[in-house]
Design a protein around this motif. Sequence first.
Motif, mmCIF file in Angstrom:
data_model
loop_
_atom_site.group_PDB
_atom_site.id
_atom_site.type_symbol
_atom_site.label_atom_id
_atom_site.label_comp_id
_atom_site.label_asym_id
_atom_site.label_seq_id
_atom_site.Cartn_x
_atom_site.Cartn_y
_atom_site.Cartn_z
ATOM 1 N N PHE A 271 0.824 -1.207 0.000
ATOM 2 C CA PHE A 271 0.000 0.000 0.000
ATOM 3 C C PHE A 271 0.855 1.252 0.000
ATOM 4 O O PHE A 271 0.543 2.225 -0.682
ATOM 5 N N TYR A 272 1.946 1.248 0.757
ATOM 6 C CA TYR A 272 2.813 2.423 0.804
ATOM 7 C C TYR A 272 3.450 2.695 -0.559
ATOM 8 O O TYR A 272 3.465 3.824 -1.034
ATOM 9 N N SER B 177 2.472 5.809 -2.982
ATOM 10 C CA SER B 177 3.557 6.730 -3.305
ATOM 11 C C SER B 177 3.718 6.884 -4.813
ATOM 12 O O SER B 177 3.966 7.985 -5.305
ATOM 13 N N MET B 178 3.587 5.793 -5.538
ATOM 14 C CA MET B 178 3.713 5.844 -6.996
ATOM 15 C C MET B 178 2.573 6.626 -7.634
ATOM 16 O O MET B 178 2.758 7.283 -8.657
ATOM 17 N N GLN B 179 1.379 6.555 -7.033
ATOM 18 C CA GLN B 179 0.225 7.238 -7.598
ATOM 19 C C GLN B 179 0.072 8.657 -7.068
ATOM 20 O O GLN B 179 -0.793 9.401 -7.528
ATOM 21 N N GLY B 180 0.862 9.021 -6.083
ATOM 22 C CA GLY B 180 0.763 10.354 -5.511
ATOM 23 C C GLY B 180 -0.405 10.489 -4.561
ATOM 24 O O GLY B 180 -0.842 11.591 -4.259
ATOM 25 N N GLY B 181 -0.903 9.377 -4.072
ATOM 26 C CA GLY B 181 -2.051 9.390 -3.169
ATOM 27 C C GLY B 181 -1.636 9.437 -1.714
ATOM 28 O O GLY B 181 -0.482 9.683 -1.361
ATOM 29 N N GLU B 182 -2.609 9.197 -0.858
ATOM 30 C CA GLU B 182 -2.389 9.236 0.578
ATOM 31 C C GLU B 182 -2.328 7.825 1.135
ATOM 32 O O GLU B 182 -3.168 6.980 0.819
ATOM 33 N N PHE C 31 -2.738 3.650 6.923
ATOM 34 C CA PHE C 31 -2.287 2.500 7.699
ATOM 35 C C PHE C 31 -3.451 1.593 8.075
ATOM 36 O O PHE C 31 -3.346 0.374 8.030
ATOM 37 N N GLY C 32 -4.570 2.180 8.440
ATOM 38 C CA GLY C 32 -5.736 1.401 8.860
ATOM 39 C C GLY C 32 -6.301 0.544 7.738
ATOM 40 O O GLY C 32 -6.616 -0.633 7.942
ATOM 41 N N LEU C 33 -6.429 1.115 6.565
ATOM 42 C CA LEU C 33 -6.941 0.367 5.419
ATOM 43 C C LEU C 33 -5.984 -0.756 5.024
ATOM 44 O O LEU C 33 -6.409 -1.886 4.780
ATOM 45 N N ALA C 34 -4.694 -0.457 4.989
ATOM 46 C CA ALA C 34 -3.704 -1.472 4.629
ATOM 47 C C ALA C 34 -3.683 -2.605 5.649
ATOM 48 O O ALA C 34 -3.602 -3.779 5.285
ATOM 49 N N SER C 35 -3.790 -2.285 6.921
ATOM 50 C CA SER C 35 -3.796 -3.315 7.960
ATOM 51 C C SER C 35 -5.073 -4.146 7.909
ATOM 52 O O SER C 35 -5.048 -5.353 8.123
ATOM 53 N N GLY C 36 -6.195 -3.506 7.629
ATOM 54 C CA GLY C 36 -7.453 -4.240 7.504
ATOM 55 C C GLY C 36 -7.424 -5.234 6.363
ATOM 56 O O GLY C 36 -7.851 -6.387 6.503
ATOM 57 N N ILE C 37 -6.904 -4.815 5.228
ATOM 58 C CA ILE C 37 -6.798 -5.724 4.089
ATOM 59 C C ILE C 37 -5.786 -6.825 4.387
ATOM 60 O O ILE C 37 -5.964 -7.974 3.988
ATOM 61 N N GLY C 38 -4.727 -6.504 5.123
ATOM 62 C CA GLY C 38 -3.763 -7.526 5.534
ATOM 63 C C GLY C 38 -4.391 -8.578 6.433
ATOM 64 O O GLY C 38 -4.105 -9.776 6.300
#
Length: 59
Positions: free
Chosen positions: A18-19, A23-28, A31-38
Amino acid sequence: MRYIWTIIWALLLSNMAFYVLSSMQGGEYSFGLASGIGLVFALFVFVLGDAGIKDETAD
């Protein structure tokens, strides 16, 4: 112990992906969304490992 390591690796890999992608897309980065999907990914691995894949060498 395998459940703990699965959760740790799923969280690390999903947050890393996710990071990098945000970063590649210039987005935000979220942490919560990435951890939830993990955690969802770890749950999928638990179900697949316990019920989905059978050991063919056991007789």
